[in-house]
Write an enzyme that holds these catalytic residues in place. Structure first.
Site, PDB file in Angstrom:
ATOM      1  N   HIS A  18       0.843  -1.210   0.000  1.00  0.00           N
ATOM      2  CA  HIS A  18       0.000   0.000   0.000  1.00  0.00           C
ATOM      3  C   HIS A  18       0.875   1.256   0.000  1.00  0.00           C
ATOM      4  O   HIS A  18       0.608   2.210  -0.722  1.00  0.00           O
ATOM      5  CB  HIS A  18      -0.873   0.062   1.261  1.00  0.00           C
ATOM      6  N   LYS A  42     -16.653  -7.725   6.321  1.00  0.00           N
ATOM      7  CA  LYS A  42     -15.329  -8.299   6.027  1.00  0.00           C
ATOM      8  C   LYS A  42     -14.618  -8.777   7.291  1.00  0.00           C
ATOM      9  O   LYS A  42     -13.500  -9.291   7.213  1.00  0.00           O
ATOM     10  CB  LYS A  42     -14.448  -7.248   5.327  1.00  0.00           C
TER      11      LYS A  42
HETATM   12  P1  ADP Z   1      -9.590  -4.098  -0.718  1.00  0.00           P
HETATM   13  O1  ADP Z   1     -10.353  -4.903   0.283  1.00  0.00           O
HETATM   14  O2  ADP Z   1     -10.333  -2.891  -1.216  1.00  0.00           O
HETATM   15  O3  ADP Z   1      -8.941  -4.877  -1.839  1.00  0.00           O
HETATM   16  P2  ADP Z   1      -6.908  -3.788   0.314  1.00  0.00           P
HETATM   17  O4  ADP Z   1      -6.466  -3.032   1.509  1.00  0.00           O
HETATM   18  O5  ADP Z   1      -6.642  -5.244   0.280  1.00  0.00           O
HETATM   19  O6  ADP Z   1      -8.444  -3.452   0.183  1.00  0.00           O
HETATM   20  O7  ADP Z   1      -6.274  -3.137  -0.993  1.00  0.00           O
HETATM   21  C1  ADP Z   1      -6.481  -1.794  -1.328  1.00  0.00           C
HETATM   22  C2  ADP Z   1      -5.823  -1.529  -2.668  1.00  0.00           C
HETATM   23  O8  ADP Z   1      -4.411  -1.670  -2.551  1.00  0.00           O
HETATM   24  C3  ADP Z   1      -6.240  -2.492  -3.796  1.00  0.00           C
HETATM   25  O9  ADP Z   1      -6.292  -1.773  -5.010  1.00  0.00           O
HETATM   26  C4  ADP Z   1      -5.121  -3.498  -3.828  1.00  0.00           C
HETATM   27  O10 ADP Z   1      -4.982  -4.083  -5.107  1.00  0.00           O
HETATM   28  C5  ADP Z   1      -3.932  -2.602  -3.508  1.00  0.00           C
HETATM   29  N1  ADP Z   1      -2.824  -3.374  -2.946  1.00  0.00           N
HETATM   30  C6  ADP Z   1      -2.823  -4.146  -1.842  1.00  0.00           C
HETATM   31  N2  ADP Z   1      -1.628  -4.752  -1.660  1.00  0.00           N
HETATM   32  C7  ADP Z   1      -0.837  -4.325  -2.692  1.00  0.00           C
HETATM   33  C8  ADP Z   1       0.509  -4.610  -3.111  1.00  0.00           C
HETATM   34  N3  ADP Z   1       1.277  -5.454  -2.444  1.00  0.00           N
HETATM   35  N4  ADP Z   1       0.962  -3.999  -4.230  1.00  0.00           N
HETATM   36  C9  ADP Z   1       0.152  -3.156  -4.927  1.00  0.00           C
HETATM   37  N5  ADP Z   1      -1.116  -2.871  -4.608  1.00  0.00           N
HETATM   38  C10 ADP Z   1      -1.620  -3.444  -3.509  1.00  0.00           C
END
Ligand code: ADP
Length: 158
Positions: A18, A42
Site C-alpha cells: 500500500h 469483512k
Molecule cells: P480491498 O479490500 O479494497 O482490496 P486492500 O487493503 O486489500 O483493500 O487493498 C487496497 C488496494 O491496494 C487495492 O487496489 C489493492 O490491489 C492494492 N494493494 C494491496 N496490496 C498491494 C501490493 N502489495 N501492491 C500493490 N497494490 C496493492
C-alpha cells in the site's frame, strides 16, 4: 485547480505494498485521500480508528489525507468531488475483479475514472491477509509492514 485522487481499500493493516502505491500516487497528484472502507461484513482485525492511527503513524507525505466511508464508493467520491480512484494491481488475478469494479463505478458515476498502479515486483505477493496469516503463526513480518504496524499486529494476535 488541485488534482486530487482517492485511494480506497481495507488497509487491515497497511503494508509496504500500500505504502508504495501511496508514495507514487502522492507524487503525481496534489492531494491523495486514503479512504478506509468501513465494512463489518469483512470482519476486519483492526477497527477503523486503529487502521487510521496506524496509517497516520507510517505516512510521511503531507499531501495525504485519511478518511473512512460506508456504503458505495461512487457515492463517497461524488459527495467529496473526486473524479479519480487509485487502485493497485498485483497480478492477473486482481485484474478481473478490478476491471469489473472500475466499469461498474464508471457506470454509476459518469465522471469517475480508475487509475491503476502496477505493484512494485518486490510486493507483488504481498497482501494484508498474508501478513496476518504469517504473523498469526509467528513468522517474521518485518519485510512486509513497518515496525509500528508489526508491533500492533503482534499485540492484536497475541
Ligand atoms: P480491498 O479490500 O479494497 O482490496 P486492500 O487493503 O486489500 O483493500 O487493498 C487496497 C488496494 O491496494 C487495492 O487496489 C489493492 O490491489 C492494492 N494493494 C494491496 N496490496 C498491494 C501490493 N502489495 N501492491 C500493490 N497494490 C496493492
Amino acid at each position: 485547480m488541485k488534482k486530487k485522487a482517492l485511494y480506497p481499500g481495507s488497509f487491515d493493516p497497511i503494508t509496504y505494498g500500500h505504502l508504495d502505491i501511496i508514495k507514487r500516487a502522492s507524487e503525481i497528484f496534489d492531494e491523495l485521500t486514503i479512504a478506509i472502507v468501513d465494512n463489518p461484513d469483512k470482519h476486519p482485525l483492526f477497527s477503523i480508528q486503529e487502521r487510521k492511527e496506524l496509517i497516520m503513524t507510517v505516512i510521511k507525505a503531507d499531501n495525504v489525507r485519511i478518511d473512512s466511508f460506508q456504503g458505495l464508493l461512487v457515492q463517497y467520491a461524488t459527495d467529496n468531488n473526486f473524479q479519480t480512484i487509485i487502485r493497485g494491481l498485483r497480478a492477473v488475478s486482481d485484474f478481473d475483479y478490478e476491471f469489473q469494479m472500475s466499469l461498474t463505478n464508471r457506470r454509476l458515476g459518469e465522471n469517475i475514472d480508475t487509475i491503476f498502479f502496477m505493484t512494485d515486483e518486490k510486493y507483488s505477493y504481498l497482501s494484508s491477509s498474508i501478513v496476518k496469516q504469517v504473523c498469526r503463526y509467528g513468522g517474521d513480518i518485518s519485510s512486509f509492514v513497518p515496525d509500528d504496524v508489526a508491533i500492533e499486529l503482534k499485540e492484536k494476535l497475541k
